[in-house]
Design a protein around this motif. Sequence first.
Motif, mmCIF file in Angstrom:
data_model
loop_
_atom_site.group_PDB
_atom_site.id
_atom_site.type_symbol
_atom_site.label_atom_id
_atom_site.label_comp_id
_atom_site.label_asym_id
_atom_site.label_seq_id
_atom_site.Cartn_x
_atom_site.Cartn_y
_atom_site.Cartn_z
ATOM 1 N N UNK A 43 0.818 -1.222 0.000
ATOM 2 C CA UNK A 43 0.000 0.000 0.000
ATOM 3 C C UNK A 43 0.849 1.268 0.000
ATOM 4 N N UNK A 44 2.156 1.144 -0.192
ATOM 5 C CA UNK A 44 3.026 2.315 -0.231
ATOM 6 C C UNK A 44 3.300 2.937 1.118
ATOM 7 N N UNK A 45 3.146 2.174 2.191
ATOM 8 C CA UNK A 45 3.305 2.738 3.525
ATOM 9 C C UNK A 45 4.584 2.307 4.237
ATOM 10 N N UNK A 46 5.253 1.275 3.731
ATOM 11 C CA UNK A 46 6.405 0.762 4.493
ATOM 12 C C UNK A 46 7.751 1.011 3.818
ATOM 13 N N UNK A 47 7.803 1.146 2.504
ATOM 14 C CA UNK A 47 9.046 1.428 1.802
ATOM 15 C C UNK A 47 9.897 0.223 1.473
ATOM 16 N N UNK A 48 9.459 -0.984 1.826
ATOM 17 C CA UNK A 48 10.261 -2.177 1.549
ATOM 18 C C UNK A 48 10.455 -2.419 0.052
ATOM 19 N N UNK A 55 16.709 6.773 -11.717
ATOM 20 C CA UNK A 55 17.542 7.460 -10.736
ATOM 21 C C UNK A 55 16.810 8.047 -9.546
ATOM 22 N N UNK A 56 15.477 8.016 -9.559
ATOM 23 C CA UNK A 56 14.706 8.583 -8.449
ATOM 24 C C UNK A 56 14.026 7.473 -7.668
ATOM 25 N N UNK A 57 13.955 7.644 -6.358
ATOM 26 C CA UNK A 57 13.346 6.599 -5.539
ATOM 27 C C UNK A 57 11.835 6.577 -5.724
ATOM 28 N N UNK A 110 16.375 3.809 -0.951
ATOM 29 C CA UNK A 110 15.854 5.106 -0.528
ATOM 30 C C UNK A 110 16.987 6.030 -0.105
ATOM 31 N N UNK A 111 17.969 5.494 0.609
ATOM 32 C CA UNK A 111 19.103 6.309 1.054
ATOM 33 C C UNK A 111 19.907 6.821 -0.140
#
Length: 167
Positions: A43-48, A55-57, A110-111
């Motif tokens: 659901x786009x809430x955890x980032x896993x 090139x963009x997260x 993400x980092x």
Amino acid sequence: MDTTITLTVDGERRELTVDTRTTLLDALRDGLGVYSPKKGCDHGQCGACTVLLRGRRVLSCLALAVAHDGAEVTTAAGLGQGDGLHPVARAFLDHDGFQCGYCTPGQICSAVGMLAEVEQEWPSHVTEDLDAPVEIDDAEIRERMSGNICRCGAYPGIVGAIREASR
């Protein structure tokens, strides 16, 4: 309805046929066997599931694969340099920025994306001076990484790793 798309994943051009409703995450995992991005909440809430798209997260569970036909996708597995680790991945190891490791590929992507945003001088919600170069401090790191959840609580190591990688 099925359609054929092409993605360049971790430097390798790949073609696959997907239903037009297939997410980028499912195309990567189920269609191409690329298991670095994880399905956490879907659901786009955890980032896993975070990957670098052009090139963009991006949260790959929220992106439709057909919308990114021809795109370049980089997963945590594709960040390495030959047999070596990407500097962010190395910093995660050096600072114990993981415990169970499930969220780690998304955290690393993400980092890397976050550090690119800082390099381009994109401000965040906590950036104090919008006219000055962005200073990477713990508050900036926490704000910019807030979309990536670690259920094990390895946040001190994650922040330390990103702080080191930003130097």
